[in-house]
Design a protein around this motif. Structure first.
Motif, mmCIF file in Angstrom:
data_model
loop_
_atom_site.group_PDB
_atom_site.id
_atom_site.type_symbol
_atom_site.label_atom_id
_atom_site.label_comp_id
_atom_site.label_asym_id
_atom_site.label_seq_id
_atom_site.Cartn_x
_atom_site.Cartn_y
_atom_site.Cartn_z
ATOM 1 N N CYS A 202 0.640 -1.227 -0.343
ATOM 2 C CA CYS A 202 0.112 -0.053 -0.158
ATOM 3 C C CYS A 202 0.850 1.451 -0.027
ATOM 4 O O CYS A 202 2.113 1.135 0.344
ATOM 5 C CB CYS A 202 -0.850 0.341 1.486
ATOM 6 S SG CYS A 202 -1.790 1.378 1.640
ATOM 7 N N ILE A 203 0.301 2.148 -1.223
ATOM 8 C CA ILE A 203 1.628 3.360 -0.975
ATOM 9 C C ILE A 203 1.370 4.330 0.022
ATOM 10 O O ILE A 203 1.880 5.067 0.528
ATOM 11 C CB ILE A 203 1.161 3.988 -2.361
ATOM 12 C CG1 ILE A 203 -0.442 4.354 -2.553
ATOM 13 C CG2 ILE A 203 1.595 3.349 -3.491
ATOM 14 C CD1 ILE A 203 -0.143 5.383 -4.002
ATOM 15 N N HIS A 204 0.274 4.163 0.477
ATOM 16 C CA HIS A 204 -0.266 5.122 1.752
ATOM 17 C C HIS A 204 0.156 4.939 3.539
ATOM 18 O O HIS A 204 0.997 5.641 4.059
ATOM 19 C CB HIS A 204 -1.788 5.194 1.999
ATOM 20 C CG HIS A 204 -2.964 5.618 1.444
ATOM 21 N ND1 HIS A 204 -2.174 7.308 0.354
ATOM 22 C CD2 HIS A 204 -3.033 4.861 -0.112
ATOM 23 C CE1 HIS A 204 -2.698 7.595 -1.096
ATOM 24 N NE2 HIS A 204 -3.532 6.518 -1.221
ATOM 25 N N CYS A 205 0.297 3.623 3.813
ATOM 26 C CA CYS A 205 0.393 3.081 4.969
ATOM 27 C C CYS A 205 1.503 2.031 4.349
ATOM 28 O O CYS A 205 2.045 1.664 6.182
ATOM 29 C CB CYS A 205 -0.497 2.159 5.704
ATOM 30 S SG CYS A 205 -1.507 0.727 5.076
ATOM 31 N N GLY A 206 2.236 1.647 3.842
ATOM 32 C CA GLY A 206 3.743 0.660 3.523
ATOM 33 C C GLY A 206 3.085 -1.212 4.267
ATOM 34 O O GLY A 206 4.138 -1.772 3.841
ATOM 35 N N THR A 207 1.875 -1.403 4.247
ATOM 36 C CA THR A 207 1.557 -2.635 4.678
ATOM 37 C C THR A 207 1.586 -3.343 3.801
ATOM 38 O O THR A 207 1.726 -2.628 2.197
ATOM 39 C CB THR A 207 -0.190 -3.435 4.510
ATOM 40 O OG1 THR A 207 -0.403 -1.838 5.423
ATOM 41 C CG2 THR A 207 -0.014 -4.227 4.831
ATOM 42 N N HIS A 208 2.643 -5.091 3.807
ATOM 43 C CA HIS A 208 2.889 -5.701 2.959
ATOM 44 C C HIS A 208 2.140 -6.727 1.959
ATOM 45 O O HIS A 208 1.054 -6.836 3.196
ATOM 46 C CB HIS A 208 4.169 -6.715 3.140
ATOM 47 C CG HIS A 208 5.263 -5.693 3.490
ATOM 48 N ND1 HIS A 208 6.324 -6.325 4.705
ATOM 49 C CD2 HIS A 208 5.732 -4.313 3.095
ATOM 50 C CE1 HIS A 208 6.650 -5.187 4.666
ATOM 51 N NE2 HIS A 208 6.645 -4.392 4.288
ATOM 52 N N LEU A 209 1.449 -6.273 1.088
ATOM 53 C CA LEU A 209 0.294 -6.956 0.005
ATOM 54 C C LEU A 209 0.395 -8.150 -0.346
ATOM 55 O O LEU A 209 -0.784 -9.295 -0.243
ATOM 56 C CB LEU A 209 -0.442 -6.100 -0.419
ATOM 57 C CG LEU A 209 -1.120 -4.818 -0.123
ATOM 58 C CD1 LEU A 209 -1.223 -4.010 -0.818
ATOM 59 C CD2 LEU A 209 -1.642 -4.612 0.900
#
Length: 142
Positions: A74-81
């Motif tokens: 996620c480009i907003h929170c950085g979560t690895h998807l």
């Protein structure tokens, strides 16, 4: 004929959602240096039976982490998807993103790269990187 498990997940901020269909509830731990650098420890992931349905694509970032694979975040929170292979429809989804608690640690890959300072008590199938690449038809020096 197996029943597919359907699981929903999302990033920390909720901008990206994933709907996944899984063959089983098996979790794999990847000990490769790239996964450990990416997440600060081994990647604990489930494999999708087919590509996940991803909502919020405008917040999806992609990083080409090798010639054969990409990682989504996620480009907003950085979560690895996800981690995905470019040449085949193989997606590994971090298990912590998904709903449900019925997971089972079943395998460990890149076992030769696992640092000595941690280990799992579970009995798992253990593959070297070369053995894993052979299963997916990739050269072991890729």
């Amino acid at each position: 004929m197996s029943l597919l498990l359907e699981r929903h997940g999302q990033c920390l901020c909720g901008a990206v959602q994933l709907d996944c269909r899984l063959d089983n509830s098996d979790v794999s731990a990847c000990h490769c240096q790239t996964c450990r650098r990416w997440g600060g420890g081994p990647l604990l992931a489930v494999e999708c039976a087919q590509p996940p349905v991803i909502g919020g694509g405008d917040a999806l970032g992609i990083h080409a982490s090798s010639d054969w694979a990409e990682r989504g975040f996620c480009i907003h929170c950085g979560t690895h998807l996800f981690y995905r292979l470019k040449a085949e429809p193989h997606y590994a989804i971090p298990v912590g993103l998904l709903e449900g608690e019925d997971w089972s640690l079943a395998s460990e890959v890149f076992i030769e790269e696992k640092p000595a300072w941690y280990c799992f008590a579970n009995q798992t199938r253990q593959l070297t990187g070369a053995e894993l690449f052979a299963e997916h038809g990739q050269p072991d020096d890729a």
